[in-house]
Design a protein around this motif. Structure first.
Motif, PDB file in Angstrom:
ATOM      1  N   LEU A 218       0.853  -1.110   0.093  1.00 18.89           N
ATOM      2  CA  LEU A 218       0.017  -0.077   0.018  1.00 18.89           C
ATOM      3  C   LEU A 218       1.020   1.198   0.025  1.00 18.89           C
ATOM      4  CD1 LEU A 218      -1.817  -2.326   1.267  1.00 18.89           C
ATOM      5  CD2 LEU A 218      -3.313  -0.450   1.984  1.00 18.89           C
ATOM      6  N   GLY A 219       2.014   1.075   0.594  1.00 16.94           N
ATOM      7  CA  GLY A 219       3.020   2.390   0.572  1.00 16.94           C
ATOM      8  C   GLY A 219       3.763   2.279   1.842  1.00 16.94           C
ATOM      9  N   GLY A 220       4.261   3.320   2.066  1.00 19.85           N
ATOM     10  CA  GLY A 220       5.312   3.505   3.219  1.00 19.85           C
ATOM     11  C   GLY A 220       4.912   3.783   4.579  1.00 19.85           C
ATOM     12  N   SER A 221       5.834   2.915   5.520  1.00 20.37           N
ATOM     13  CA  SER A 221       5.731   3.166   6.854  1.00 20.37           C
ATOM     14  C   SER A 221       6.189   4.206   7.604  1.00 20.37           C
ATOM     15  CB  SER A 221       6.213   1.626   7.513  1.00 20.37           C
ATOM     16  OG  SER A 221       6.174   1.740   8.842  1.00 20.37           O
ATOM     17  N   ALA A 222       5.856   4.611   8.711  1.00 21.99           N
ATOM     18  CA  ALA A 222       6.666   5.517   9.378  1.00 21.99           C
ATOM     19  C   ALA A 222       7.893   5.212   9.948  1.00 21.99           C
ATOM     20  CB  ALA A 222       5.792   6.474  10.635  1.00 21.99           C
ATOM     21  N   HIS A 223       8.182   3.880   9.730  1.00 27.33           N
ATOM     22  CA  HIS A 223       9.243   3.210  10.530  1.00 27.33           C
ATOM     23  C   HIS A 223       9.907   2.428   9.261  1.00 27.33           C
ATOM     24  CE1 HIS A 223       6.715   3.905  13.985  1.00 27.33           C
ATOM     25  NE2 HIS A 223       6.024   3.193  13.491  1.00 27.33           N
ATOM     26  N   ASN A 226      11.430   3.626   2.641  1.00 24.47           N
ATOM     27  CA  ASN A 226      11.096   4.512   1.457  1.00 24.47           C
ATOM     28  C   ASN A 226      10.262   5.861   1.540  1.00 24.47           C
ATOM     29  OD1 ASN A 226       8.210   3.819   1.222  1.00 24.47           O
ATOM     30  ND2 ASN A 226       8.866   2.043   0.168  1.00 24.47           N
ATOM     31  N   GLY A 227       9.415   5.704   2.962  1.00 24.47           N
ATOM     32  CA  GLY A 227       8.779   7.186   3.030  1.00 24.47           C
ATOM     33  C   GLY A 227       7.701   7.388   1.952  1.00 24.47           C
ATOM     34  N   ALA A 228       7.229   6.470   1.228  1.00 28.73           N
ATOM     35  CA  ALA A 228       6.261   6.630  -0.006  1.00 28.73           C
ATOM     36  C   ALA A 228       5.014   6.970   0.506  1.00 28.73           C
ATOM     37  CB  ALA A 228       6.540   5.496  -0.956  1.00 28.73           C
ATOM     38  N   GLY A 229       4.104   7.554  -0.321  1.00 25.12           N
ATOM     39  CA  GLY A 229       2.851   7.773  -0.160  1.00 25.12           C
ATOM     40  C   GLY A 229       2.102   6.439  -0.597  1.00 25.12           C
ATOM     41  N   LEU A 230       0.703   6.564  -0.925  1.00 26.68           N
ATOM     42  CA  LEU A 230      -0.055   5.463  -1.321  1.00 26.68           C
ATOM     43  C   LEU A 230       0.309   5.011  -2.786  1.00 26.68           C
ATOM     44  CD1 LEU A 230      -3.672   6.427  -0.201  1.00 26.68           C
ATOM     45  CD2 LEU A 230      -2.322   4.583   0.910  1.00 26.68           C
ATOM     46  N   THR A 231       0.359   3.628  -2.937  1.00 25.40           N
ATOM     47  CA  THR A 231       0.506   3.113  -4.229  1.00 25.40           C
ATOM     48  C   THR A 231      -1.072   3.177  -4.768  1.00 25.40           C
ATOM     49  OG1 THR A 231       0.357   1.076  -3.512  1.00 25.40           O
ATOM     50  CG2 THR A 231       2.639   1.710  -3.392  1.00 25.40           C
ATOM     51  N   SER A 254       3.671   6.489   6.975  1.00 23.89           N
ATOM     52  CA  SER A 254       4.291   7.364   6.553  1.00 23.89           C
ATOM     53  C   SER A 254       3.793   8.899   6.677  1.00 23.89           C
ATOM     54  CB  SER A 254       4.928   7.177   5.340  1.00 23.89           C
ATOM     55  OG  SER A 254       4.113   7.304   4.120  1.00 23.89           O
ATOM     56  N   PRO A 255       4.383  10.003   6.502  1.00 20.24           N
ATOM     57  CA  PRO A 255       3.602  11.374   6.389  1.00 20.24           C
ATOM     58  C   PRO A 255       3.076  11.334   5.600  1.00 20.24           C
ATOM     59  CG  PRO A 255       5.838  11.583   7.610  1.00 20.24           C
ATOM     60  CD  PRO A 255       5.896  10.099   7.390  1.00 20.24           C
ATOM     61  N   ALA A 256       3.758  10.841   4.237  1.00 18.93           N
ATOM     62  CA  ALA A 256       3.102  10.927   2.659  1.00 18.93           C
ATOM     63  C   ALA A 256       1.889  10.487   2.891  1.00 18.93           C
ATOM     64  CB  ALA A 256       4.033  10.243   1.815  1.00 18.93           C
ATOM     65  N   ILE A 257       1.611   8.911   3.295  1.00 16.87           N
ATOM     66  CA  ILE A 257       0.447   8.222   3.289  1.00 16.87           C
ATOM     67  C   ILE A 257      -0.784   9.064   4.171  1.00 16.87           C
ATOM     68  CG2 ILE A 257      -0.826   6.182   4.572  1.00 16.87           C
ATOM     69  CD1 ILE A 257       1.056   4.353   3.196  1.00 16.87           C
ATOM     70  N   VAL A 258      -0.411   9.687   5.302  1.00 13.93           N
ATOM     71  CA  VAL A 258      -1.387  10.437   5.994  1.00 13.93           C
ATOM     72  C   VAL A 258      -1.866  11.574   5.127  1.00 13.93           C
ATOM     73  CG1 VAL A 258      -1.575  12.044   7.772  1.00 13.93           C
ATOM     74  CG2 VAL A 258      -0.124   9.985   8.146  1.00 13.93           C
ATOM     75  N   GLU A 259      -0.944  12.034   4.419  1.00 11.66           N
ATOM     76  CA  GLU A 259      -1.468  13.325   3.534  1.00 11.66           C
ATOM     77  C   GLU A 259      -2.399  12.565   2.470  1.00 11.66           C
ATOM     78  OE1 GLU A 259      -0.691  16.682   3.304  1.00 11.66           O
ATOM     79  OE2 GLU A 259      -0.113  16.451   5.488  1.00 11.66           O
TER      80      GLU A 259
END
Length: 387
Positions: A218-223, A226-231, A254-259
């Motif tokens: 689905l994307g990146g974890s905060a830990h 890659n820090g990625a957003g949603l795939t 990840s902050p990117a997924i949060v956004e």
């Protein structure tokens, strides 16, 4: 042939002995309590606690360890008897299906050895769960359903607005009735399949965190790494979760997924167990900007109880976190999100929840604010958003 059968018999006996002793030993090591019960608070704090109508916690991993939740345990943090002991009305039981070796708050790989595999085998569950994340997930869900069935109506499984209203109504006349919900910690459990999302929905899961301690489909974890957003797959999962009315849990994202989630979701989000960066500067915790956006979305934030989310001493950090959220966006967005039984050391088990009331009282929180934090916010959130 006789020697082979004898050897297999010995191995089988040793395995069943291991299933009896190993999981409790592991849990006792992984889920310590700094101050064991019983707990005591001031008369004023206890009186306020006793007047609380609805108490709820948004995150507990007790299903992972194979412990019988119908029995009061001497290890771990949560079970049905201990919930009743302190009048907890609703617990969100979250399912952990994979945990990387060397798990830490900064950077983890999905390719490292999985800690949950040996625990799963040691629990004595069906072999189809040993190496399958989705089967482990469905197996833990089934365990909760079995525990609830054994309770003969004293535990209500909450999966929609009707069942939640049933819980509230039942507790008006019998406070020994408690509620249980199901969530998933990390959508790697879906194994990259939207079909599996349908399966977990049918199993009663109503909250899913896109990621846990490592990056996934689905994307990146905060830990993660890659820090990625949603795939694209992640976006399709969020869209379908909205359609099914499964809440998105932003803890560990990840902050990117949060956004990305906050931009696309048509439903309020949850953050089941977390801290805030203003209290403890950690990549795991929420920034002020994220808190504001979650509040604008109509979401709810569960404050965790362990040191890596709120610092030490934990009770001071819990209250400081709640105070910061209240002052930034309002008390109505705050909930309890303990992370009980989540392989963390906590200051007290669930029977110590009156200690939070006392700490809030000392920091000037009103009784109305305390009621909101301890469970009324969760009640209002589910009455509004469950269907």
């Amino acid at each position: 042939m006789k020697k082979l059968l004898f050897a297999l018999g010995v191995i089988t006996i040793l395995y069943f002995i291991a299933t009896f002793f190993v999981p409790p030993y592991i849990e006792e090591q992984r889920n310590p309590v700094k101050s064991p019960p019983p707990y005591s608070v001031s008369t004023e704090a206890q009186e306020i606690y006793d007047r609380l109508d609805f108490i709820s916690d948004l995150h507990c991993d007790a299903l992972l360890w194979g412990r019988d939740l119908t029995q009061k345990g001497s290890i771990g943090h949560v079970d049905f008897p201990r919930m009743r002991e302190v009048n907890v009305g609703l617990e969100m039981f979250t399912i952990v299906s994979k945990s990387p070796s060397g798990q830490n708050m900064k950077s983890n790989s999905a390719d490292t050895f999985d800690n949950i595999t040996p625990l799963t085998i040691a629990k004595g569950v069906a072999p189809n769960q040993w190496f399958s994340l989705i089967n482990r997930t469905l197996g833990q869900a089934e365990s909760l359903h079995q525990f609830i069935e054994e309770e003969n109506g004293k535990v209500i499984f909450v999966h929609d607005k009707k069942s939640f209203e049933e819980l509230i109504s039942a507790r008006n006349t019998d406070k020994t009735v408690v509620g249980a919900m199901l969530g998933i910690e990390g959508a790697h459990a879906l194994e990259g399949s939207l079909e599996n999302l349908e399966k977990v929905y049918e199993a009663g899961i109503r909250m899913i965190g896109p990621t846990h301690f490592f990056d996934n489909e689905l994307g990146g974890s905060a830990h993660g790494e890659n820090g990625a957003g949603l795939t694209d797959f992640g976006k399709s999962v969020i869209k379908r979760m909205n359609e099914l009315n499964i809440f998105v849990d932003l803890a560990h994202c990840s902050p990117a997924i949060v956004e990305d989630v906050l931009e696309m979701t048509t439903k309020p989000v949850m953050v089941s167990h977390i801290g805030v960066q203003s209290v403890l500067d950690s990549q795991r915790n929420l920034s002020d900007d994220q808190i504001r956006k979650i509040a604008a979305n109509g979401g709810i934030i569960g404050v965790a109880f362990f040191d890596m989310a709120v610092g030490v001493p934990e009770i001071d950090g819990i209250v400081a976190t709640m105070k910061h959220i209240r002052d930034l966006v309002g008390v109505e967005y705050i909930a309890l999100g303990s992370d009980y039984d989540g392989a963390v050391e906590v200051p007290f088990d669930i029977t110590g929840l009156p200690l939070i009331v006392e700490a809030l009282l000392k920091e000037g929180f009103t009784e109305e604010e305390i009621r909101a934090i301890m469970g009324e916010n969760v009640k209002r959130f589910f009455l509004k958003n469950l269907i």
